[in-house]
Design a protein around this motif. Structure first.
Motif, PDB file in Angstrom:
ATOM      1  N   HIS A  83       0.834  -1.195   0.000  1.00  0.00           N
ATOM      2  CA  HIS A  83       0.000   0.000   0.000  1.00  0.00           C
ATOM      3  C   HIS A  83       0.865   1.239   0.000  1.00  0.00           C
ATOM      4  O   HIS A  83       2.078   1.172   0.171  1.00  0.00           O
ATOM      5  CB  HIS A  83      -0.964  -0.003   1.190  1.00  0.00           C
ATOM      6  CG  HIS A  83      -2.191  -0.812   0.931  1.00  0.00           C
ATOM      7  ND1 HIS A  83      -2.268  -2.140   1.207  1.00  0.00           N
ATOM      8  CD2 HIS A  83      -3.385  -0.471   0.391  1.00  0.00           C
ATOM      9  CE1 HIS A  83      -3.465  -2.606   0.863  1.00  0.00           C
ATOM     10  NE2 HIS A  83      -4.166  -1.594   0.362  1.00  0.00           N
ATOM     11  N   ARG A  84       0.220   2.362  -0.172  1.00  0.00           N
ATOM     12  CA  ARG A  84       0.967   3.587  -0.437  1.00  0.00           C
ATOM     13  C   ARG A  84       1.409   4.307   0.829  1.00  0.00           C
ATOM     14  O   ARG A  84       0.742   4.269   1.855  1.00  0.00           O
ATOM     15  CB  ARG A  84       0.105   4.525  -1.290  1.00  0.00           C
ATOM     16  CG  ARG A  84      -0.113   3.994  -2.694  1.00  0.00           C
ATOM     17  CD  ARG A  84      -1.214   4.742  -3.387  1.00  0.00           C
ATOM     18  NE  ARG A  84      -0.961   6.196  -3.375  1.00  0.00           N
ATOM     19  CZ  ARG A  84      -1.893   7.090  -3.623  1.00  0.00           C
ATOM     20  NH1 ARG A  84      -3.121   6.724  -3.856  1.00  0.00           N
ATOM     21  NH2 ARG A  84      -1.587   8.368  -3.621  1.00  0.00           N
ATOM     22  N   THR A  85       2.522   4.959   0.677  1.00  0.00           N
ATOM     23  CA  THR A  85       3.025   5.844   1.725  1.00  0.00           C
ATOM     24  C   THR A  85       2.213   7.129   1.712  1.00  0.00           C
ATOM     25  O   THR A  85       1.802   7.604   0.635  1.00  0.00           O
ATOM     26  CB  THR A  85       4.516   6.149   1.450  1.00  0.00           C
ATOM     27  OG1 THR A  85       5.254   4.938   1.560  1.00  0.00           O
ATOM     28  CG2 THR A  85       5.071   7.167   2.419  1.00  0.00           C
ATOM     29  N   GLY A  86       1.951   7.689   2.862  1.00  0.00           N
ATOM     30  CA  GLY A  86       1.250   8.970   2.934  1.00  0.00           C
ATOM     31  C   GLY A  86      -0.267   8.850   2.926  1.00  0.00           C
ATOM     32  O   GLY A  86      -0.966   9.855   2.874  1.00  0.00           O
TER      33      GLY A  86
ATOM     34  N   ARG B 105       1.980   5.545   6.855  1.00  0.00           N
ATOM     35  CA  ARG B 105       3.421   5.466   6.628  1.00  0.00           C
ATOM     36  C   ARG B 105       3.880   6.795   6.048  1.00  0.00           C
ATOM     37  O   ARG B 105       3.199   7.377   5.193  1.00  0.00           O
ATOM     38  CB  ARG B 105       3.751   4.322   5.678  1.00  0.00           C
ATOM     39  CG  ARG B 105       5.255   4.118   5.490  1.00  0.00           C
ATOM     40  CD  ARG B 105       5.555   2.801   4.813  1.00  0.00           C
ATOM     41  NE  ARG B 105       4.728   2.641   3.616  1.00  0.00           N
ATOM     42  CZ  ARG B 105       4.437   1.446   3.080  1.00  0.00           C
ATOM     43  NH1 ARG B 105       4.870   0.334   3.621  1.00  0.00           N
ATOM     44  NH2 ARG B 105       3.680   1.369   1.997  1.00  0.00           N
ATOM     45  N   LEU B 106       4.992   7.271   6.545  1.00  0.00           N
ATOM     46  CA  LEU B 106       5.461   8.615   6.199  1.00  0.00           C
ATOM     47  C   LEU B 106       6.945   8.610   5.899  1.00  0.00           C
ATOM     48  O   LEU B 106       7.694   7.834   6.488  1.00  0.00           O
ATOM     49  CB  LEU B 106       5.276   9.546   7.399  1.00  0.00           C
ATOM     50  CG  LEU B 106       3.942  10.157   7.722  1.00  0.00           C
ATOM     51  CD1 LEU B 106       4.031  10.819   9.080  1.00  0.00           C
ATOM     52  CD2 LEU B 106       3.573  11.173   6.663  1.00  0.00           C
TER      53      LEU B 106
ATOM     54  N   ARG C 141      11.900   6.212   6.624  1.00  0.00           N
ATOM     55  CA  ARG C 141      10.425   6.160   6.604  1.00  0.00           C
ATOM     56  C   ARG C 141       9.923   5.555   7.902  1.00  0.00           C
ATOM     57  O   ARG C 141      10.553   4.653   8.463  1.00  0.00           O
ATOM     58  CB  ARG C 141       9.937   5.328   5.415  1.00  0.00           C
ATOM     59  CG  ARG C 141      10.221   6.016   4.091  1.00  0.00           C
ATOM     60  CD  ARG C 141       9.365   5.464   3.006  1.00  0.00           C
ATOM     61  NE  ARG C 141       9.690   4.080   2.672  1.00  0.00           N
ATOM     62  CZ  ARG C 141       9.020   3.369   1.769  1.00  0.00           C
ATOM     63  NH1 ARG C 141       7.988   3.915   1.133  1.00  0.00           N
ATOM     64  NH2 ARG C 141       9.357   2.133   1.509  1.00  0.00           N
ATOM     65  N   LEU C 142       8.809   6.070   8.343  1.00  0.00           N
ATOM     66  CA  LEU C 142       8.274   5.574   9.615  1.00  0.00           C
ATOM     67  C   LEU C 142       6.789   5.243   9.473  1.00  0.00           C
ATOM     68  O   LEU C 142       6.115   5.710   8.545  1.00  0.00           O
ATOM     69  CB  LEU C 142       8.500   6.583  10.733  1.00  0.00           C
ATOM     70  CG  LEU C 142       7.783   7.920  10.643  1.00  0.00           C
ATOM     71  CD1 LEU C 142       7.387   8.388  12.017  1.00  0.00           C
ATOM     72  CD2 LEU C 142       8.674   8.969   9.984  1.00  0.00           C
TER      73      LEU C 142
ATOM     74  N   ASP D 281       9.828   1.955  12.852  1.00  0.00           N
ATOM     75  CA  ASP D 281      10.644   2.065  11.647  1.00  0.00           C
ATOM     76  C   ASP D 281       9.981   1.269  10.523  1.00  0.00           C
ATOM     77  O   ASP D 281       9.740   0.071  10.671  1.00  0.00           O
ATOM     78  CB  ASP D 281      12.035   1.499  11.958  1.00  0.00           C
ATOM     79  CG  ASP D 281      12.970   1.590  10.769  1.00  0.00           C
ATOM     80  OD1 ASP D 281      12.554   2.150   9.724  1.00  0.00           O
ATOM     81  OD2 ASP D 281      14.108   1.107  10.892  1.00  0.00           O
ATOM     82  N   ALA D 282       9.690   1.931   9.419  1.00  0.00           N
ATOM     83  CA  ALA D 282       8.987   1.269   8.321  1.00  0.00           C
ATOM     84  C   ALA D 282       9.861   0.224   7.643  1.00  0.00           C
ATOM     85  O   ALA D 282       9.362  -0.709   7.025  1.00  0.00           O
ATOM     86  CB  ALA D 282       8.515   2.290   7.294  1.00  0.00           C
ATOM     87  N   PHE D 283      11.160   0.391   7.769  1.00  0.00           N
ATOM     88  CA  PHE D 283      12.096  -0.537   7.132  1.00  0.00           C
ATOM     89  C   PHE D 283      11.919  -1.947   7.677  1.00  0.00           C
ATOM     90  O   PHE D 283      12.142  -2.926   6.982  1.00  0.00           O
ATOM     91  CB  PHE D 283      13.530  -0.041   7.373  1.00  0.00           C
ATOM     92  CG  PHE D 283      14.588  -0.946   6.852  1.00  0.00           C
ATOM     93  CD1 PHE D 283      14.905  -0.955   5.489  1.00  0.00           C
ATOM     94  CD2 PHE D 283      15.286  -1.798   7.699  1.00  0.00           C
ATOM     95  CE1 PHE D 283      15.882  -1.794   5.004  1.00  0.00           C
ATOM     96  CE2 PHE D 283      16.264  -2.642   7.213  1.00  0.00           C
ATOM     97  CZ  PHE D 283      16.569  -2.643   5.869  1.00  0.00           C
TER      98      PHE D 283
END
Ligand SMILES: *[C@@H]1O[C@H](CO)[C@@H](O)[C@H](O)[C@H]1NC(C)=O
Ligand SMILES: *[C@@H]1O[C@H](CO)[C@@H](O)[C@H](O)[C@H]1NC(C)=O
Ligand SMILES: *[C@@H]1O[C@H](CO)[C@@H](O)[C@H](O)[C@H]1NC(C)=O
Ligand SMILES: *[C@@H]1O[C@H](CO)[C@@H](O)[C@H](O)[C@H]1NC(C)=O
Ligand SMILES: *[C@@H]1O[C@H](CO)[C@@H](O)[C@H](O)[C@H]1NC(C)=O
Ligand SMILES: *[C@@H]1O[C@H](CO)[C@@H](O)[C@H](O)[C@H]1NC(C)=O
Ligand SMILES: *[C@@H]1O[C@H](CO)[C@@H](O)[C@H](O)[C@H]1NC(C)=O
Ligand SMILES: *[C@@H]1O[C@H](CO)[C@@H](O)[C@H](O)[C@H]1NC(C)=O
Ligand SMILES: *[C@@H]1O[C@H](CO)[C@@H](O)[C@H](O)[C@H]1NC(C)=O
Length: 299
Positions: free
Chosen positions: A49-52, A72-73, A102-103, A136-138
């Motif tokens: 899915h998309r970031t933001g 997610r940002l 990215r978080l 942490d999005a990673f």
């Protein structure tokens, strides 16, 4: 009686205040577990899915009553524009700590689960507990995640509580509770009737002291009844005691009077029979012939 009651509630308030200074909330392991369950579902919701974009997290059926959403940002975007989502407003100039590219920010509304998992000594939750957590999005694709905190430059992050309707007159006593991961609670000032400010991630709730709500509204009726019972009992006791004393005194006075009268009668009789009069004479002898003095106590 009103003053005594007022004094009593002040004492109660004071003792509750003392209690609340060393407070802690229960069940850290259980809330940690639920946090990680929600986090895992958040990461699942973000897959492909998309970031933001804010996504609603579908939670397992046995967590019904809770709601959660995720965003997610990019850190650069957070720094430049900040972010507003669900109940949060993160101002520009905010960075994640430690720094990540990215978080993932997770919003949790504990709904009807709030009171069973979080409590503040001497206080009552108003509305739900709100979780504001970042990862942490990673790490999303792996099973280990890194919790993040925020560093804000300037104004803090604001959290508006959805269902927080303060009880009447508790404006000045309502507080923002911040539940730390180590089990302690901080109580801070409330920003407006349903907004708390924070400079870090965690779990938050609006609380009011117990006296303000329960004692006057919810538990009030039972307390009142008990209170009246006490007053009635004590009042009844006092009245009974007083009337006993009055009766005893009345009897004593009557007895004294009668004794005096008898004595006077005897004296005057002994002194001068003529002085009393014709009709008096036979009655005086009658009194004398009967042992009135010994039975004088009986009415
Ligand atoms: C509140 O926390 C205390 C201490 O951890 C616990 O003993 C108590 O059962 C809790 N109350 C509720 C209503 O959960
Ligand atoms: C904490 O939560 C667990 C799981 O819900 C429960 O089994 C346990 O009794 C709770 N402990 C306290 C002190 O509330
Ligand atoms: C919900 O169900 C899962 C299994 O499906 C279980 O592992 C988990 O402990 C349950 N959570 C609660 C809060 O009951
Ligand atoms: C919360 O409410 C839902 C229904 O809306 C219910 O299924 C769930 O058991 C409740 N949870 C708690 C902890 O009361
Ligand atoms: C999760 O991310 C942190 C920081 O980016 C990194 O140090 C850690 O090794 C990652 N963990 C895994 C299992 O990838
Ligand atoms: C994460 O853990 C689950 C089981 O808990 C496992 O099936 C899955 O392969 C793990 N994923 C990674 C990337 O390690
Ligand atoms: C905070 O903001 C001010 C002005 O907006 C800036 O001068 C300062 O360097 C910033 N501090 C940090 C730590 O970014
Ligand atoms: C719990 O954590 C907070 C914030 O990190 C800290 O201020 C507080 O002293 C800690 N309390 C205990 C008992 O460790
Ligand atoms: C209570 O808060 C509301 C909204 O913040 C405000 O309008 C009102 O004047 C406040 N009342 C008192 C008594 O502080």
């Amino acid at each position: 009686m009103d003053r005594r009651r007022c004094w009593f509630s002040k004492l109660l308030l004071f003792s509750c205040f003392l209690l609340s200074s060393g407070q802690s909330w229960s069940n850290i392991s259980a809330t940690d577990m639920l946090d990680s369950v929600i986090r895992d579902h958040a990461f699942q919701a973000l897959e492909r899915h998309r970031t933001g974009v804010v996504y609603h997290i579908s939670l397992p059926a046995n967590l019904s009553g809770m709601t959660a959403s995720v965003l997610r940002l990019r850190s650069s975007s957070l720094w430049r524009k900040g972010a507003s989502f669900t109940a949060f407003h993160i101002p520009p100039g905010t960075t994640a700590v430690p720094f990540v590219r990215r978080l993932v920010v997770v919003y949790q509304d504990w709904g009807n689960w709030s009171a069973s998992y979080y409590n503040v000594t001497g206080h009552k939750l108003v509305g739900p507990v709100i979780g504001f957590l970042a990862y942490d999005a990673f790490n999303a694709s792996s099973n280990t995640t890194m919790d993040l905190d925020f560093r804000v430059n300037g104004s803090a992050v604001s959290i508006s509580f959805p269902g927080a309707a303060l009880p009447k007159g508790s404006n000045s006593t309502a507080k923002c509770a911040r539940f730390w991961p180590n089990g302690t609670v901080d109580l801070g000032d409330i920003e407006s009737s349903n907004v708390c400010m924070t400079r870090s991630t965690g779990h938050f709730a609006i609380v009011v002291p117990l006296e303000d709500t329960d004692h006057s509204l919810v538990m009030g009726k039972r307390k009142e009844k008990k209170w009246w019972l006490w007053v009635a009992a004590i009042g009844g006791g006092v009245v009974a005691l007083l009337s006993l004393i009055v009766v005893a005194m009345f009897k004593l006075v009557k007895k004294r009077k009668r004794e005096q009268m008898v004595r006077q009668a005897e004296e005057s009789e002994a002194l001068e029979a003529i002085w009393i009069g014709r009709s008096r004479m036979p009655s005086a002898t009658m009194i004398r012939s009967q042992p009135v003095l010994e039975n004088g106590g009986a009415p």
